[in-house]
Enzyme design. Structure first.
Site, PDB file in Angstrom:
ATOM      1  N   ASP A  13      27.035  30.275  58.600  1.00 39.80           N
ATOM      2  CA  ASP A  13      26.087  29.305  58.039  1.00 39.80           C
ATOM      3  C   ASP A  13      26.165  29.204  56.520  1.00 39.80           C
ATOM      4  OD1 ASP A  13      25.190  28.872  60.645  1.00 39.80           O
ATOM      5  OD2 ASP A  13      23.729  30.501  60.479  1.00 39.80           O
ATOM      6  N   LYS A  16      29.871  25.649  55.617  1.00 40.22           N
ATOM      7  CA  LYS A  16      31.295  25.303  55.784  1.00 40.22           C
ATOM      8  C   LYS A  16      31.458  23.832  56.141  1.00 40.22           C
ATOM      9  CE  LYS A  16      31.443  28.439  59.006  1.00 40.22           C
ATOM     10  NZ  LYS A  16      30.144  29.076  58.801  1.00 40.22           N
ATOM     11  N   GLY A  40      27.362  25.962  64.370  1.00 39.28           N
ATOM     12  CA  GLY A  40      26.504  24.813  64.059  1.00 39.28           C
ATOM     13  C   GLY A  40      26.840  24.396  62.648  1.00 39.28           C
ATOM     14  N   HIS A  41      27.640  23.349  62.512  1.00 43.87           N
ATOM     15  CA  HIS A  41      28.079  22.907  61.189  1.00 43.87           C
ATOM     16  C   HIS A  41      27.402  21.583  60.853  1.00 43.87           C
ATOM     17  CE1 HIS A  41      32.069  25.372  61.669  1.00 43.87           C
ATOM     18  NE2 HIS A  41      30.978  26.109  61.762  1.00 43.87           N
ATOM     19  N   GLN A 225      31.790  30.513  62.358  1.00 45.71           N
ATOM     20  CA  GLN A 225      31.182  31.804  62.019  1.00 45.71           C
ATOM     21  C   GLN A 225      31.578  32.225  60.595  1.00 45.71           C
ATOM     22  OE1 GLN A 225      32.782  31.796  65.553  1.00 45.71           O
ATOM     23  NE2 GLN A 225      30.859  30.725  65.762  1.00 45.71           N
TER      24      GLN A 225
HETATM   25  P1  GDP Z   1      27.845  26.103  58.464  1.00 48.28           P
HETATM   26  O1  GDP Z   1      27.625  26.658  59.817  1.00 48.28           O
HETATM   27  O2  GDP Z   1      28.568  27.061  57.577  1.00 48.28           O
HETATM   28  O3  GDP Z   1      28.497  24.750  58.449  1.00 48.28           O
HETATM   29  O4  GDP Z   1      26.392  25.924  57.808  1.00 48.28           O
HETATM   30  P2  GDP Z   1      25.079  25.323  58.538  1.00 48.28           P
HETATM   31  O5  GDP Z   1      25.244  23.870  58.707  1.00 48.28           O
HETATM   32  O6  GDP Z   1      24.733  26.126  59.723  1.00 48.28           O
HETATM   33  O7  GDP Z   1      23.969  25.668  57.461  1.00 48.28           O
HETATM   34  C1  GDP Z   1      24.023  25.162  56.149  1.00 48.28           C
HETATM   35  C2  GDP Z   1      22.745  24.344  55.897  1.00 48.28           C
HETATM   36  O8  GDP Z   1      22.590  24.161  54.505  1.00 48.28           O
HETATM   37  C3  GDP Z   1      22.783  22.962  56.494  1.00 48.28           C
HETATM   38  O9  GDP Z   1      21.484  22.600  56.896  1.00 48.28           O
HETATM   39  C4  GDP Z   1      23.245  22.097  55.329  1.00 48.28           C
HETATM   40  O10 GDP Z   1      22.841  20.745  55.438  1.00 48.28           O
HETATM   41  C5  GDP Z   1      22.558  22.766  54.194  1.00 48.28           C
HETATM   42  N1  GDP Z   1      23.220  22.681  52.893  1.00 48.28           N
HETATM   43  C6  GDP Z   1      24.535  22.596  52.623  1.00 48.28           C
HETATM   44  N2  GDP Z   1      24.762  22.670  51.290  1.00 48.28           N
HETATM   45  C7  GDP Z   1      23.545  22.797  50.718  1.00 48.28           C
HETATM   46  C8  GDP Z   1      23.098  22.953  49.378  1.00 48.28           C
HETATM   47  O11 GDP Z   1      23.874  23.029  48.422  1.00 48.28           O
HETATM   48  N3  GDP Z   1      21.755  23.057  49.169  1.00 48.28           N
HETATM   49  C9  GDP Z   1      20.857  23.006  50.193  1.00 48.28           C
HETATM   50  N4  GDP Z   1      19.576  23.120  49.893  1.00 48.28           N
HETATM   51  N5  GDP Z   1      21.238  22.886  51.464  1.00 48.28           N
HETATM   52  C10 GDP Z   1      22.563  22.794  51.731  1.00 48.28           C
HETATM   53  P1  IMO Z   2      28.553  28.962  62.158  1.00 46.28           P
HETATM   54  O1  IMO Z   2      29.941  28.458  62.477  1.00 46.28           O
HETATM   55  C1  IMO Z   2      25.778  32.295  62.150  1.00 46.28           C
HETATM   56  C2  IMO Z   2      26.210  35.217  65.362  1.00 46.28           C
HETATM   57  C3  IMO Z   2      25.069  35.316  66.365  1.00 46.28           C
HETATM   58  C4  IMO Z   2      25.156  36.794  66.721  1.00 46.28           C
HETATM   59  C5  IMO Z   2      26.660  37.044  66.725  1.00 46.28           C
HETATM   60  C6  IMO Z   2      27.309  36.972  68.105  1.00 46.28           C
HETATM   61  O2  IMO Z   2      27.507  27.927  62.270  1.00 46.28           O
HETATM   62  O3  IMO Z   2      28.553  29.682  60.849  1.00 46.28           O
HETATM   63  P2  IMO Z   2      27.901  34.946  69.735  1.00 46.28           P
HETATM   64  O4  IMO Z   2      27.022  33.908  70.350  1.00 46.28           O
HETATM   65  O5  IMO Z   2      28.992  34.399  68.874  1.00 46.28           O
HETATM   66  O6  IMO Z   2      28.427  35.933  70.728  1.00 46.28           O
HETATM   67  O7  IMO Z   2      26.902  35.783  68.773  1.00 46.28           O
HETATM   68  O8  IMO Z   2      27.231  36.053  65.889  1.00 46.28           O
HETATM   69  N1  IMO Z   2      26.774  33.867  65.200  1.00 46.28           N
HETATM   70  C7  IMO Z   2      26.556  33.094  64.137  1.00 46.28           C
HETATM   71  N2  IMO Z   2      25.756  33.271  63.074  1.00 46.28           N
HETATM   72  N3  IMO Z   2      26.542  31.195  62.236  1.00 46.28           N
HETATM   73  C8  IMO Z   2      27.363  31.013  63.282  1.00 46.28           C
HETATM   74  O9  IMO Z   2      28.247  29.992  63.347  1.00 46.28           O
HETATM   75  C9  IMO Z   2      27.375  31.962  64.311  1.00 46.28           C
HETATM   76  N4  IMO Z   2      28.022  32.079  65.489  1.00 46.28           N
HETATM   77  C10 IMO Z   2      27.665  33.246  66.012  1.00 46.28           C
HETATM   78  O10 IMO Z   2      23.831  34.992  65.775  1.00 46.28           O
HETATM   79  O11 IMO Z   2      24.612  37.563  65.685  1.00 46.28           O
HETATM   80 MG    MG Z   3      26.039  27.096  61.101  1.00 48.06          MG
END
Ligand code: GDP
Ligand code: IMO
Ligand code: MG
Length: 428
Positions: A13, A16, A40-41, A225
């Site tokens: 998270d 990416k 979850g991107h 991840q």
């Molecule tokens: P990922 O799994 O690495 O793609 O990240 P996620 O989407 O799970 O979580 C990142 C969250 O931060 C999302 O809700 C994005 O919309 C949000 N986000 C991304 N860049 C920024 C930023 O610079 N500032 C803020 N406040 N939110 C951001």
């Molecule tokens: P993105 O791509 C954050 C974590 C789960 C748990 C561990 C194992 O959005 O960054 P799993 O279901 O993969 O067997 O769970 O890994 N986990 C993540 N945490 N972002 C993710 O994906 C994750 N995918 C798995 O919370 O701790």
């Molecule tokens: Mg994510």
């Protein structure tokens, strides 16, 4: 030709999705090589939010090819649902989206096995409950693994499921007498119907990628991840079941990783973690504390499960390690705007373990659990960054913070993000 990998250097998270989206314009193909619908991107464009779980973020651009490669584990209902949801928002999805015939298939018995293991073993990992671990177990175990290509051969699939499912039912009943069990023929019919809808996307993506590389196509690898969740290099056993570092690119896509000439390491300006496992810099300072303020400001709730993410300060010991393992060339510092809530900001520069000071990231999760962070503190800026467009727009304290991270991690910062939208990005 330029091949890039975008990789998270923390526990996932790191935002990416935003970086992959920014870089898609410089590439022809976007590839997911690990994980599954546990990811979850998020991409925000012009106020519209898109969330990707199993599909590569590149699918937003129909003129690019998006590939779900062999290292990914695929739950067909989720795949079809995500494609439909995207089409409903007006995004065209057709033969631009390709699925490896080698990718392993997640069945409902995987979900049930994970549910029972997480609930009943006393050793929960805090997984996303998407069947990821049990499916990868079957992949390496070989006896019960089913690949996507097999779904296209009805008689073969029926024979395989008639052998696999009774064994799975036995296992599930052994885990819990009231476990859900499955009928192989019903499951086979269901999956054959999914397969018909997926058929047009399924191909040998390894061959496709090797050919594309020979034809000088630019390929972007989107890691799911974070590096600290990598099954080999992360905080085992509190990890996911795949290689989420660029180590997974070669095995997970078939394209030799030596073709990658740019690894962008994505970091949050602080740290979050979902699920269980050690987290030395975690802030457990109550509902009025800075940890909670970061969670509220950064909307730190899981994209997939909605769970509150654990929040803490930036950890340079962990990220120096993950950046090295991932071969990061540069850093994208994300969510810097969120730290505007802090008067002072702490940066972890070492660990205290019993009577020893550790400079290196420990190998064992149970030792990491006992590590106490050694912090240095820097002044915050306490002003809104979300409108900053250039480096010079940032307050001096924010620039100093980013410079300090770069210095401690010994890597250049190429991107700073100050908000979710594509526009809220500073190129350094
Ligand atoms: P990922 O799994 O690495 O793609 O990240 P996620 O989407 O799970 O979580 C990142 C969250 O931060 C999302 O809700 C994005 O919309 C949000 N986000 C991304 N860049 C920024 C930023 O610079 N500032 C803020 N406040 N939110 C951001
Ligand atoms: P993105 O791509 C954050 C974590 C789960 C748990 C561990 C194992 O959005 O960054 P799993 O279901 O993969 O067997 O769970 O890994 N986990 C993540 N945490 N972002 C993710 O994906 C994750 N995918 C798995 O919370 O701790
Ligand atoms: Mg994510």
């Amino acid at each position: 030709m330029a091949c890039t990998c975008v990789v998270g250097l923390q526990w996932g998270d790191e935002a990416k999705g935003k970086i992959v989206d920014l870089l898609t314009d410089q590439h022809d193909i976007v590839v997911r090589f690990n994980g599954g619908a546990n990811a979850g991107h998020t991409v925000v464009q012009g106020g519209k939010t898109f969330k990707f779980s199993l599909l590569p973020t590149g699918v937003l651009k129909p003129h690019l090819r998006s590939v779900i490669a062999n290292g990914v584990v695929v739950y067909p209902p989720r795949f079809l649902e995500e494609v439909n949801d995207l089409r409903a928002t007006g995004v065209a999805v057709g033969d631009n989206l390709l699925l490896s015939d080698h990718a392993h298939v997640i069945f409902p018995y995987h979900l049930e096995e994970e549910r029972l293991s997480e609930q009943g073993s006393g050793q929960a990992i805090g997984t996303t409950g998407r069947g990821i671990g049990p499916c990868y177990q079957d992949k390496v175990g070989r006896i019960s693994g089913v690949r996507l290509g097999e779904l296209l051969h009805p008689e073969h699939l029926r024979t395989r499921l008639r052998a696999i499912v009774p064994r799975k039912n036995q296992l599930l009943r052994a885990l819990a007498p009231d476990a859900r069990t499955f009928d192989p023929d019903v499951l086979c019919d269901e999956y054959l119907s999914h397969a018909e809808r997926m058929r047009g996307h399924v191909t040998d993506t390894t061959r496709l990628l090797l050919q594309a590389h020979r034809n000088n196509k630019r390929i972007l690898f989107e890691a799911a991840q974070g590096s600290l969740l990598d099954v080999d290099h992360g905080t085992y056993p509190y990890v996911t079941s795949s290689n989420s570092t660029p180590a997974g690119v070669w095995s997970g896509s078939g394209l030799p990783a030596r073709h990658i000439n740019r690894v962008v390491g994505v970091i949050k300006a602080y740290t979050t973690r979902v699920g269980r496992g050690p987290f030395p810099t975690e802030l457990n300072d109550g509902k009025d504390g800075i940890g909670e303020r970061i969670r509220q400001t950064g909307r730190e709730y899981g994209t997939v499960t909605g769970r509150p993410r654990r929040c803490g300060w930036f950890d340079t010991v962990a990220v120096r390690y993950s950046a090295a393992v991932s071969g990061a060339d540069e850093l994208a510092v994300m969510l810097l705007d969120v730290l505007s809530v802090a008067k002072e900001i702490a940066i972890c520069t070492g660990y205290q373990w019993r009577d020893r000071r550790l400079e290196a990231f420990p190998s064992d999760a149970f030792i990491l659990e006992e590590c106490r962070p050694v912090f240095e503190t820097v002044p915050g800026w306490e002003s809104d960054l979300t409108h900053c467009k250039r480096l010079s727009d940032l307050p001096a304290a924010a620039r100093r913070y980013v410079d300090r991270l770069s210095q401690l991690l010994e890597l250049p910062v190429s991107i700073i993000s100050v908000g979710p939208d594509r526009e809220q990005t500073i190129l350094c």
